[in-house]
Design a protein around this motif. Sequence first.
Motif, short mmCIF file in Angstrom:
data_model
loop_
_atom_site.label_atom_id
_atom_site.label_comp_id
_atom_site.label_asym_id
_atom_site.label_seq_id
_atom_site.Cartn_x
_atom_site.Cartn_y
_atom_site.Cartn_z
N ALA A 244 0.82 -1.22 0.00
CA ALA A 244 0.00 0.00 0.00
C ALA A 244 0.85 1.27 0.00
CB ALA A 244 -0.93 0.00 1.21
N ALA A 245 2.08 1.18 0.50
CA ALA A 245 2.96 2.35 0.50
C ALA A 245 3.32 2.77 -0.92
CB ALA A 245 4.22 2.06 1.30
N HIS A 246 3.15 1.88 -1.90
CA HIS A 246 3.48 2.17 -3.29
C HIS A 246 2.28 2.70 -4.07
CE1 HIS A 246 7.48 0.06 -3.34
NE2 HIS A 246 6.96 -0.48 -2.26
N ILE A 247 1.07 2.74 -3.44
CA ILE A 247 -0.15 3.11 -4.17
C ILE A 247 -0.99 4.03 -3.30
CG2 ILE A 247 -2.18 2.27 -5.40
CD1 ILE A 247 -0.79 -0.50 -5.45
N ASP A 248 -1.01 5.31 -3.60
CA ASP A 248 -1.87 6.23 -2.86
C ASP A 248 -3.34 5.91 -3.12
OD1 ASP A 248 0.15 7.68 -1.67
OD2 ASP A 248 0.22 9.21 -3.25
N GLY A 249 -4.14 5.89 -2.07
CA GLY A 249 -5.58 5.69 -2.22
C GLY A 249 -6.01 4.24 -2.28
N ALA A 250 -5.10 3.30 -2.07
CA ALA A 250 -5.47 1.88 -2.11
C ALA A 250 -6.35 1.55 -0.90
CB ALA A 250 -4.23 1.01 -2.12
N VAL A 251 -7.35 0.72 -1.14
CA VAL A 251 -8.26 0.24 -0.09
C VAL A 251 -7.81 -1.16 0.32
CG1 VAL A 251 -10.63 -0.50 0.35
CG2 VAL A 251 -10.20 1.64 -0.87
N LEU A 252 -7.76 -1.41 1.64
CA LEU A 252 -7.35 -2.71 2.14
C LEU A 252 -8.57 -3.58 2.40
CD1 LEU A 252 -4.54 -1.64 4.64
CD2 LEU A 252 -4.32 -2.32 2.25
N VAL A 253 -8.54 -4.82 1.90
CA VAL A 253 -9.68 -5.72 2.01
C VAL A 253 -9.21 -7.04 2.59
CG1 VAL A 253 -11.52 -6.92 0.78
CG2 VAL A 253 -10.80 -4.65 0.02
N LEU A 254 -9.75 -7.41 3.75
CA LEU A 254 -9.38 -8.66 4.41
C LEU A 254 -10.25 -9.80 3.90
CD1 LEU A 254 -7.69 -10.00 6.72
CD2 LEU A 254 -9.66 -9.51 8.21
N ASP A 255 -9.61 -10.95 3.60
CA ASP A 255 -10.38 -12.14 3.26
C ASP A 255 -9.80 -13.34 4.01
OD1 ASP A 255 -8.21 -13.16 1.84
OD2 ASP A 255 -9.20 -13.16 -0.11
N PRO A 256 -10.39 -14.53 3.89
CA PRO A 256 -10.00 -15.64 4.76
C PRO A 256 -8.81 -16.47 4.28
CG PRO A 256 -12.15 -16.06 3.74
CD PRO A 256 -11.61 -14.82 3.14
N ARG A 257 -8.07 -16.03 3.30
CA ARG A 257 -6.95 -16.84 2.80
C ARG A 257 -5.98 -17.14 3.94
NH1 ARG A 257 -4.73 -13.26 -1.84
NH2 ARG A 257 -6.94 -12.80 -1.91
N ALA A 258 -5.35 -18.28 3.85
CA ALA A 258 -4.46 -18.73 4.92
C ALA A 258 -3.03 -18.27 4.72
CB ALA A 258 -4.52 -20.25 5.04
N ASP A 259 -2.64 -17.98 3.48
CA ASP A 259 -1.24 -17.63 3.23
C ASP A 259 -1.04 -16.12 3.25
OD1 ASP A 259 -2.17 -16.63 0.83
OD2 ASP A 259 -1.56 -18.37 -0.35
N ALA A 260 0.17 -15.69 2.93
CA ALA A 260 0.51 -14.26 2.99
C ALA A 260 0.50 -13.60 1.62
CB ALA A 260 1.89 -14.09 3.64
N SER A 261 -0.08 -14.26 0.63
CA SER A 261 -0.12 -13.68 -0.72
C SER A 261 -1.11 -12.52 -0.78
CB SER A 261 -0.51 -14.75 -1.74
OG SER A 261 -1.87 -15.14 -1.54
N LEU A 262 -0.94 -11.69 -1.80
CA LEU A 262 -1.80 -10.53 -1.99
C LEU A 262 -2.44 -10.57 -3.37
CD1 LEU A 262 0.65 -7.72 -0.76
CD2 LEU A 262 -0.97 -9.04 0.64
N ASP A 263 -3.64 -10.00 -3.47
CA ASP A 263 -4.25 -9.69 -4.77
C ASP A 263 -4.33 -8.17 -4.86
OD1 ASP A 263 -4.58 -12.37 -5.22
OD2 ASP A 263 -6.73 -12.40 -4.78
#
Length: 209
Positions: A140-159
């Motif tokens: 998120a530090a690389h993208i101003d205005g990004a919204v954070l969305v939590l989901d139930p994934r078990a790993d540390a990957s991002l979409d």
Amino acid sequence: MTEQDRARQLRRRHMHERQAVIFGVLLAALALAGLGAAAIFTGSLNLPVFARDFATAPSPTASQDPYPCPPAGALPVAANQITVKVFNATTRVGLAGATGAALSERGFVVASAENATATYDGTARIIFGVGGVAQAYTLAAHIDGAVLVLDPRADASLDLALGAEFAELNPIDTVVLDPAAPLVAPAGCTPFDEVVAPVAPAATEAPAG
């Protein structure tokens, strides 16, 4: 006057009469159209076709659902330890590929770059599980205005779903991340210890990784 002259005069008279009729009809039609438009404009004439409400499906917007703060003392994660899938949630061709390439240049591990299943009106959505909170804040530090969305994934990957307002990544020299300084919790986030991962996938523009 010869018969031929009389015939010519008769033809001209008939032509003038037809032209007069045509012009008269056109003028009457224009007058009726003007009166109708004025009546509709002033509200004295109400036609169903103009009164009908045409509903359009609302576009996904940049609303921010509850999301966790960084864990206490969590440090930024090195880019080469963050795996991200990039999704183009716009109609712009090649956006995911270009942004994925830019992230790769910064050291991120880009697993894929493809089109999302739906468009998004905001800047970007970063989708992550409870194991990827520090990774999400780092991205998120690389993208101003990004919204954070939590989901139930078990790993540390991002979409990363890129929206209509996204232009480009922040210039690298403006990304302020000190590897030795804990991540700062933004206003509005939920303390990490109070976060319970959702039991069903959040509604996002990108499939869960």
